[in-house]
Design an enzyme around this catalytic site. Sequence first.
Site, PDB file in Angstrom:
ATOM      1  N   PRO A  23       0.851  -1.249   0.040  1.00  0.00           N
ATOM      2  CA  PRO A  23       0.042   0.095  -0.043  1.00  0.00           C
ATOM      3  C   PRO A  23       0.934   1.388  -0.022  1.00  0.00           C
ATOM      4  O   PRO A  23       1.852   1.331   0.791  1.00  0.00           O
ATOM      5  CB  PRO A  23      -0.810   0.042   1.305  1.00  0.00           C
ATOM      6  CG  PRO A  23       0.102  -1.018   2.268  1.00  0.00           C
ATOM      7  CD  PRO A  23       0.824  -1.771   1.448  1.00  0.00           C
TER       8      PRO A  23
ATOM      9  N   SER B 144      -4.236   1.593   0.104  1.00  0.00           N
ATOM     10  CA  SER B 144      -3.922   2.125   1.568  1.00  0.00           C
ATOM     11  C   SER B 144      -5.009   3.008   1.971  1.00  0.00           C
ATOM     12  O   SER B 144      -5.806   3.464   1.148  1.00  0.00           O
ATOM     13  CB  SER B 144      -2.618   3.256   1.155  1.00  0.00           C
ATOM     14  OG  SER B 144      -2.781   4.031   2.310  1.00  0.00           O
TER      15      SER B 144
ATOM     16  N   TYR C 219      -5.208   1.915   8.718  1.00  0.00           N
ATOM     17  CA  TYR C 219      -4.710   2.630  10.088  1.00  0.00           C
ATOM     18  C   TYR C 219      -5.754   3.039  10.788  1.00  0.00           C
ATOM     19  O   TYR C 219      -6.835   3.429  10.515  1.00  0.00           O
ATOM     20  CB  TYR C 219      -4.085   4.006   9.326  1.00  0.00           C
ATOM     21  CG  TYR C 219      -2.627   4.107   8.731  1.00  0.00           C
ATOM     22  CD1 TYR C 219      -1.495   3.766   9.338  1.00  0.00           C
ATOM     23  CD2 TYR C 219      -2.536   4.535   7.528  1.00  0.00           C
ATOM     24  CE1 TYR C 219      -0.134   3.397   8.700  1.00  0.00           C
ATOM     25  CE2 TYR C 219      -1.254   4.531   6.955  1.00  0.00           C
ATOM     26  CZ  TYR C 219      -0.292   4.046   7.406  1.00  0.00           C
ATOM     27  OH  TYR C 219       1.005   3.935   7.045  1.00  0.00           O
TER      28      TYR C 219
ATOM     29  N   THR D 206      -1.698  -1.857   9.488  1.00  0.00           N
ATOM     30  CA  THR D 206      -0.320  -1.330  10.045  1.00  0.00           C
ATOM     31  C   THR D 206       0.054  -0.879  11.366  1.00  0.00           C
ATOM     32  O   THR D 206      -0.574  -0.130  11.908  1.00  0.00           O
ATOM     33  CB  THR D 206      -0.048  -0.186   8.958  1.00  0.00           C
ATOM     34  OG1 THR D 206      -0.248  -0.552   7.568  1.00  0.00           O
ATOM     35  CG2 THR D 206       1.419   0.268   9.019  1.00  0.00           C
TER      36      THR D 206
ATOM     37  N   LYS E  88       0.860  -5.650   9.586  1.00  0.00           N
ATOM     38  CA  LYS E  88       2.033  -5.103   8.664  1.00  0.00           C
ATOM     39  C   LYS E  88       2.794  -4.299   9.351  1.00  0.00           C
ATOM     40  O   LYS E  88       2.388  -3.386  10.013  1.00  0.00           O
ATOM     41  CB  LYS E  88       1.437  -4.329   7.563  1.00  0.00           C
ATOM     42  CG  LYS E  88       2.460  -3.755   6.918  1.00  0.00           C
ATOM     43  CD  LYS E  88       1.872  -2.884   5.390  1.00  0.00           C
ATOM     44  CE  LYS E  88       3.048  -2.272   4.783  1.00  0.00           C
ATOM     45  NZ  LYS E  88       3.382  -0.907   4.965  1.00  0.00           N
TER      46      LYS E  88
ATOM     47  N   SER F   3       7.829  -5.974   8.233  1.00  0.00           N
ATOM     48  CA  SER F   3       8.450  -4.790   7.200  1.00  0.00           C
ATOM     49  C   SER F   3       8.794  -3.752   8.510  1.00  0.00           C
ATOM     50  O   SER F   3       8.361  -3.758   9.515  1.00  0.00           O
ATOM     51  CB  SER F   3       7.004  -4.454   6.771  1.00  0.00           C
ATOM     52  OG  SER F   3       7.165  -3.200   6.190  1.00  0.00           O
TER      53      SER F   3
ATOM     54  N   HIS G 167       8.401  -0.555   7.140  1.00  0.00           N
ATOM     55  CA  HIS G 167       7.796   0.477   6.571  1.00  0.00           C
ATOM     56  C   HIS G 167       8.991   0.933   5.518  1.00  0.00           C
ATOM     57  O   HIS G 167       9.054   2.409   4.879  1.00  0.00           O
ATOM     58  CB  HIS G 167       7.230   1.821   7.373  1.00  0.00           C
ATOM     59  CG  HIS G 167       5.836   2.326   6.980  1.00  0.00           C
ATOM     60  ND1 HIS G 167       4.918   2.007   7.554  1.00  0.00           N
ATOM     61  CD2 HIS G 167       5.789   2.955   6.204  1.00  0.00           C
ATOM     62  CE1 HIS G 167       4.039   2.533   7.091  1.00  0.00           C
ATOM     63  NE2 HIS G 167       4.271   3.191   6.343  1.00  0.00           N
TER      64      HIS G 167
ATOM     65  N   ASP H  85       8.391  -7.147   3.254  1.00  0.00           N
ATOM     66  CA  ASP H  85       8.553  -6.059   2.528  1.00  0.00           C
ATOM     67  C   ASP H  85       9.828  -5.209   2.932  1.00  0.00           C
ATOM     68  O   ASP H  85      10.164  -5.625   3.858  1.00  0.00           O
ATOM     69  CB  ASP H  85       7.487  -5.215   2.006  1.00  0.00           C
ATOM     70  CG  ASP H  85       6.990  -4.245   2.910  1.00  0.00           C
ATOM     71  OD1 ASP H  85       7.581  -3.926   3.740  1.00  0.00           O
ATOM     72  OD2 ASP H  85       5.472  -3.891   2.749  1.00  0.00           O
TER      73      ASP H  85
ATOM     74  N   ARG I 167      14.333  -5.383  -4.448  1.00  0.00           N
ATOM     75  CA  ARG I 167      14.502  -4.686  -5.908  1.00  0.00           C
ATOM     76  C   ARG I 167      14.771  -5.617  -6.863  1.00  0.00           C
ATOM     77  O   ARG I 167      15.068  -5.126  -8.100  1.00  0.00           O
ATOM     78  CB  ARG I 167      15.633  -4.024  -5.617  1.00  0.00           C
ATOM     79  CG  ARG I 167      15.671  -2.715  -4.542  1.00  0.00           C
ATOM     80  CD  ARG I 167      14.547  -1.696  -5.023  1.00  0.00           C
ATOM     81  NE  ARG I 167      14.421  -0.601  -3.995  1.00  0.00           N
ATOM     82  CZ  ARG I 167      13.361  -0.705  -3.134  1.00  0.00           C
ATOM     83  NH1 ARG I 167      12.378  -1.775  -3.043  1.00  0.00           N
ATOM     84  NH2 ARG I 167      13.154   0.226  -2.578  1.00  0.00           N
TER      85      ARG I 167
HETATM   86  C1  LIG Z   1       5.447   6.738  -1.016  1.00  0.00           C
HETATM   87  C2  LIG Z   1       5.052   5.717  -0.093  1.00  0.00           C
HETATM   88  C3  LIG Z   1       3.601   5.645   0.474  1.00  0.00           C
HETATM   89  C4  LIG Z   1       3.533   4.805   1.534  1.00  0.00           C
HETATM   90  N1  LIG Z   1       2.281   4.945   2.065  1.00  0.00           N
HETATM   91  C5  LIG Z   1       2.138   3.598   2.877  1.00  0.00           C
HETATM   92  C6  LIG Z   1       0.743   3.666   3.534  1.00  0.00           C
HETATM   93  O1  LIG Z   1      -0.113   4.493   3.197  1.00  0.00           O
HETATM   94  N2  LIG Z   1       0.326   2.572   4.471  1.00  0.00           N
HETATM   95  C7  LIG Z   1       1.398   1.488   4.625  1.00  0.00           C
HETATM   96  O2  LIG Z   1       1.166   0.759   5.504  1.00  0.00           O
HETATM   97  N3  LIG Z   1       2.776   1.574   4.065  1.00  0.00           N
HETATM   98  C8  LIG Z   1       2.827   2.623   3.211  1.00  0.00           C
HETATM   99  N4  LIG Z   1       4.170   2.437   2.652  1.00  0.00           N
HETATM  100  C9  LIG Z   1       4.899   1.606   2.970  1.00  0.00           C
HETATM  101  C10 LIG Z   1       4.826   0.554   2.258  1.00  0.00           C
HETATM  102  O3  LIG Z   1       3.649   0.018   2.027  1.00  0.00           O
HETATM  103  C11 LIG Z   1       6.019  -0.859   2.055  1.00  0.00           C
HETATM  104  O4  LIG Z   1       6.146  -1.039   3.445  1.00  0.00           O
HETATM  105  C12 LIG Z   1       7.293  -0.137   1.578  1.00  0.00           C
HETATM  106  O5  LIG Z   1       7.137   0.884   0.500  1.00  0.00           O
HETATM  107  C13 LIG Z   1       7.973  -1.519   0.999  1.00  0.00           C
HETATM  108  O6  LIG Z   1       9.184  -1.101   0.822  1.00  0.00           O
HETATM  109  P1  LIG Z   1       9.962  -0.791  -0.850  1.00  0.00           P
HETATM  110  O7  LIG Z   1       9.334   0.426  -1.189  1.00  0.00           O
HETATM  111  O8  LIG Z   1      11.293  -0.830  -0.632  1.00  0.00           O
HETATM  112  O9  LIG Z   1       9.295  -1.861  -1.694  1.00  0.00           O
HETATM  113  C14 LIG Z   1       4.372   3.650   1.693  1.00  0.00           C
HETATM  114  C15 LIG Z   1       5.609   3.743   0.982  1.00  0.00           C
HETATM  115  C16 LIG Z   1       5.980   4.713   0.133  1.00  0.00           C
HETATM  116  C17 LIG Z   1       7.225   4.496  -0.757  1.00  0.00           C
END
Ligand SMILES: Cc1cc2nc3c(=O)[nH]c(=O)nc-3n(C[C@H](O)[C@H](O)[C@H](O)COP(=O)(O)O)c2cc1C
Length: 361
Positions: A88, A117, A140, A166, A236, A258, A260, A291, A295
């Site tokens: 998300p 999300s 959330y 999350t 998460k 994760s 984040h 996560d 890459r």
């Molecule tokens: C721009 C951005 C916005 C994100 N927004 C959310 C979100 O709204 N809710 C959430 O649980 N995680 C959010 N995340 C975290 C991602 O769900 C995820 O855990 C993370 O990006 C995974 O790592 P990666 O980007 O290296 O693949 C966000 C990540 C990014 C880069």
Amino acid sequence: MAETVFEQVTQQEDLLDVGEFRAATEPLMPEAYRNFVNNVGMERTLQDDIAAWQAMHLRPRALVDVSHIDTSVTVLGHKIAMPVMTAPFVGSTLIDPEGEVATARGAVAAGTITTLSMMGTRPPEAVGAVASGSYWLQIYFMRDRGVVEDVVARAVAAGASALVFTVDLPVMPAFPRPMRLAAQGLFQRWQEPEHMMYAIRDYGDRPIGATFPDAKATWADVEWLRGLSDLPVILKGVIRADDAIRARDHGVSALIVSNHAGQGLRSSQPVAHALPSIVDAVGTDIEVYADSGIRSGADVLRALALGARSVLVGRPVLWGLAAGGSGGVERVLRLLQAELAEVMAITGAPSVAQIDRSVLG
Ligand SMILES: Cc1cc2nc3c(=O)[nH]c(=O)nc-3n(C[C@H](O)[C@H](O)[C@H](O)COP(=O)(O)O)c2cc1C
């Protein structure tokens, strides 16, 4: 199957790996979003995650029949073509007008699951219209629990198949100045009707921003969330084995290990280092996904070797979205699938079930 996917991506597309997608698309992103995506000023945790995956060497296995590679897996009883789903993320309408709907279309075309999300722009109904049965809703906790209840009910009606809670942002971290400036820039853009979060637009009479997140949430609230629907609940943002055991004992169906990808706790333990202890703690009682910093197909294989059932990817999907909307998302996912298929072949694992820790050197 793998050969076909590999040929499709390599013959038809110019961008040959996730890094090339990033390089090609970053100049197209609004500066504030690019900076936010890059965790500008607080890059360390994300870099540690990426490095921790890449530091794990792989050991080829000789003379296995790998003429047919099957990358499919089952998550919560749902078969997907590859052990890669979309994470998300907020704000994607800033790089594609369809935002989460385009991401969902791309994920469905690639045969996998997408996660919307709660801070997304496109609502559950719009995502459900293209991905019913193949999308998860990320939650959330707001202090106004009525909003959570309502969004969950809408998502259930719109074909969500799981709720992803999350848990790694009980408070909003104080960002360093560059990231704070990026976030401020984004909040300005999110006032515009075409980018506004649906949880703000649709509940305008309730002060969502002021009530997010709910720092009081505890394990009892996980049970409350489970009681809202029949959907499985996934947590998460779990990094600790003791939390994984508690999650299992509270009836959670799956975990996403994760951090984040560095947008929450800085100096978090890398996911690659946390994952084995969580898998060892909960065994097969609940499903474990991962996560943060994945890459390449080799990284996917590393996570699977450590016991994850599937991974989620965030930024690579955003770079795909920026490259070509839903088609770009599909391309990135198929590229990761093709890379995974290749590395499965060379390490002698024709199916995902045959990947184990012995591949790691
Ligand atoms: C721009 C951005 C916005 C994100 N927004 C959310 C979100 O709204 N809710 C959430 O649980 N995680 C959010 N995340 C975290 C991602 O769900 C995820 O855990 C993370 O990006 C995974 O790592 P990666 O980007 O290296 O693949 C966000 C990540 C990014 C880069």
